[in-house]
Enzyme design. Structure first.
Site, mmCIF file in Angstrom:
data_model
loop_
_atom_site.group_PDB
_atom_site.id
_atom_site.type_symbol
_atom_site.label_atom_id
_atom_site.label_comp_id
_atom_site.label_asym_id
_atom_site.label_seq_id
_atom_site.Cartn_x
_atom_site.Cartn_y
_atom_site.Cartn_z
ATOM 1 N N HIS A 23 42.031 53.496 39.613
ATOM 2 C CA HIS A 23 40.957 54.686 39.900
ATOM 3 C C HIS A 23 41.472 56.121 39.128
ATOM 4 C CE1 HIS A 23 38.838 52.113 42.947
ATOM 5 N NE2 HIS A 23 39.798 51.532 42.843
ATOM 6 N N ASP A 122 35.051 59.197 43.768
ATOM 7 C CA ASP A 122 35.415 57.706 43.623
ATOM 8 C C ASP A 122 34.606 56.939 44.579
ATOM 9 O OD1 ASP A 122 37.995 55.943 42.418
ATOM 10 O OD2 ASP A 122 37.314 55.160 44.252
ATOM 11 N N THR A 145 34.270 53.001 39.024
ATOM 12 C CA THR A 145 35.432 52.733 37.910
ATOM 13 C C THR A 145 35.712 51.306 37.348
ATOM 14 O OG1 THR A 145 37.059 52.393 39.840
ATOM 15 C CG2 THR A 145 36.836 54.619 39.055
ATOM 16 N N GLN A 341 49.701 52.383 28.198
ATOM 17 C CA GLN A 341 49.013 51.053 27.794
ATOM 18 C C GLN A 341 48.255 51.328 26.442
ATOM 19 O OE1 GLN A 341 47.835 47.585 29.917
ATOM 20 N NE2 GLN A 341 45.796 48.138 29.786
ATOM 21 N N HIS A 356 45.508 41.040 33.398
ATOM 22 C CA HIS A 356 44.994 40.498 34.735
ATOM 23 C C HIS A 356 43.477 40.842 34.663
ATOM 24 C CE1 HIS A 356 45.341 45.172 34.567
ATOM 25 N NE2 HIS A 356 45.063 45.032 35.443
ATOM 26 N N TRP A 359 39.792 46.767 35.100
ATOM 27 C CA TRP A 359 38.881 47.267 34.153
ATOM 28 C C TRP A 359 39.134 47.977 32.900
ATOM 29 C CZ3 TRP A 359 34.740 45.099 32.638
ATOM 30 C CH2 TRP A 359 33.520 45.905 31.649
ATOM 31 N N ASN A 360 39.992 48.901 33.426
ATOM 32 C CA ASN A 360 40.526 50.097 32.349
ATOM 33 C C ASN A 360 41.241 49.102 31.262
ATOM 34 O OD1 ASN A 360 39.964 52.467 33.625
ATOM 35 N ND2 ASN A 360 41.803 52.388 34.936
ATOM 36 N N GLU A 364 39.994 49.225 27.315
ATOM 37 C CA GLU A 364 40.920 49.743 26.236
ATOM 38 C C GLU A 364 41.172 48.561 25.134
ATOM 39 O OE1 GLU A 364 44.563 50.393 28.697
ATOM 40 O OE2 GLU A 364 43.427 52.168 29.711
ATOM 41 N N ASP A 380 38.452 42.915 41.579
ATOM 42 C CA ASP A 380 37.060 42.780 40.693
ATOM 43 C C ASP A 380 37.519 41.732 39.560
ATOM 44 O OD1 ASP A 380 38.804 44.447 39.589
ATOM 45 O OD2 ASP A 380 37.226 45.637 38.766
ATOM 46 N N GLN A 381 38.499 41.404 39.111
ATOM 47 C CA GLN A 381 39.163 40.889 37.849
ATOM 48 C C GLN A 381 38.543 39.458 37.397
ATOM 49 O OE1 GLN A 381 43.308 41.124 38.730
ATOM 50 N NE2 GLN A 381 43.318 43.382 39.172
#
Length: 459
Positions: A23, A122, A145, A341, A356, A359-360, A364, A380-381
């Site tokens: 987040h 957020d 996010t 990362q 995993h 979302w980030n 990326e 949410d994965q």
């Protein structure tokens, strides 16, 4: 109390992230993408943070962007409170602690000078912040996010939460194809009360009271879902949903991992990382280790044995197993600390990513055209992994289930790694999606236009 603005003055935007790197990172990236525009930015973060990664990132960010004002909200701990059950995720408990501190936020926002023009909140703090900004007569935008498809579920969930256990296999969301129940985190499917479910219901109900929802995605990745959200099909009164992603990584520091990567051939290294919140079991760690030895690919593996990084004090060989540790060290690099990362994924040596699917991580990987082998762990994965598969920027074997529920065998991991690393079609699709992502945030792109329009509306 009303905050009217001089039409000639610069907008002053307050950003309020919640808890966890998943987040915080998009908020820091949003702050960076706002800095070239003529706006003043104040970042308001909860203190203390849950993880060391969050506090380190905030220190580095403040050094790199001194023009962004940073304010702390001092959050009392609720860990001893009877409602904050010990089985709850520590980051979810922190959301609750922030939500219970609303009395701190109102005077803090009122005291900022020049007066605030708008607040970007957020998604997990919506039900707390929206009533405050309404009282202060401030526009409030939600930063969502994760992906637009998860936004659709989040915004609609309160309407169906009480029927979850009676639904057979799929969850019907108006305007979207049915979503398999098993893609949602188990806590959202249970009849029992838990903080995650409470937050989903209360925040989802309050989305309609916001002025807009900003999503870290882009048109070409989620065209149908964005259209459904903006057509009123999913939730009738939902405010405009504006895609502003992918929010671009900005490297703030370099580490020793890059020196090792510099010696490896192009696209030869597999990057393995399950994010800052997922802790993989020791048994599964050993199977991943066996898989890496069998696959014979070079790898950079971020090894995480505990849920919160402040607790990660175990030796690497204890976590991955003494029997294969020496073989692993010959083949790759193992790291047991938080690393930047984006610096790894942008390196020419990286050729694939076991992720995993936070979302980030997905955005990326798309930004740097790195194919993904999806292995969702929670939250949410699975929804994100489905988007990876659907857009053909990676592979997802659903039979692996939620991380930790099934033990995936090392031989199978080696086979899937080889399939991904050798798939030229996948690599080509990932390249095309990278180009679309870069167009979206370019001068004529849909995401750039969305953000610019928002800033103009606040001036």
């Amino acid at each position: 109390m009303s905050h009217s603005n001089n039409p000639c003055s610069r907008p002053h935007i307050a950003l309020i992230p919640s808890s966890g790197m998943g987040h915080l990172t998009p908020f820091l990236r949003l702050a960076v993408s706002l800095t070239p525009h003529d706006v003043q930015i104040t970042l308001i973060t909860a203190h203390p943070t849950v993880s060391l990664a969050e506090s380190d990132s905030l220190v580095q960010f403040s050094r790199a962007f001194p023009q962004v004002m940073h304010k702390h909200m001092l959050i009392p701990s609720i860990s001893n409170n009877s409602n904050a059950k010990t089985y709850e995720d520590p980051f979810t408990v922190q959301y609750e602690a922030i939500r219970r501190s609303s009395h701190i936020l109102s005077p803090l926002l009122s005291s900022l000078l020049p007066p605030v023009s708008a607040v970007i909140t957020d998604m997990s703090l919506t039900s707390m912040v929206v009533p405050i900004t309404k009282t202060l007569n401030l526009p409030n935008y939600i930063l969502f996010t994760t992906c637009a498809k998860m936004l659709a579920i989040y915004a609609y969930y309160h309407k169906i939460a009480h029927n979850m256990e009676t639904m057979k296999d799929d969850i019907p969301i108006p305007g979207l194809p049915p979503i398999p129940k098993k893609w949602l985190p188990p806590l959202l499917l249970s009849n029992s009360n838990n903080l995650l479910k409470t937050h989903f219901i209360e925040n989802g109900e309050n989305f309609v009271a916001a002025n807009g929802v900003l999503v870290n995605t882009f048109e070409e990745l989620e065209k149908e879902t964005l259209a459904a959200l903006n057509s009123g099909l999913i939730v009738g009164q939902l405010p405009p949903v504006i895609s502003i992603g992918p929010l671009i990584p900005s490297a703030l520091e370099t580490g020793e991992e890059l020196a090792w990567l510099n010696d490896q051939p192009c696209s030869s290294v597999l990057y393995i990382c399950f994010g800052t919140r997922a802790a993989i079991s020791r048994d599964q760690m050993r199977e991943i280790g066996i898989g890496m030895v069998k696959s014979e690919y070079k790898f950079l593996w971020v090894v995480k044995g505990k849920q919160v990084d402040r607790e990660d004090e175990d030796e690497l060989q204890d976590i991955v197993g003494h029997s294969i540790f020496s073989e692993l060290k010959q083949r790759g690099l193992l790291v047991n600390k938080w690393i930047k990362q984006e610096q790894i994924l942008s390196h020419r040596a990286i050729g694939g990513f076991i992720s995993h699917c936070g979302w980030n991580s997905v955005t990326e990987a798309v930004w740097y055209s790195i194919p993904i082998l999806a292995w969702p762990q929670n939250a949410d994965q699975k929804i994100n992994a489905d988007l990876v598969r659907k857009n053909m920027v990676g592979k997802w074997d659903e039979s692996w289930g939620w991380g930790g529920r099934e033990l995936v065998d090392g031989t199978e991991i080696a086979q899937k790694v080889e399939e991904m690393m050798e798939d030229k079609l996948l690599r080509g699709t990932a390249e095309k999606m990278r180009n679309k992502a870069r167009l979206a945030v370019g001068l004529e792109g849909s995401s750039h236009k969305g953000l610019t329009k928002l800033i103009h509306s606040l001036s």
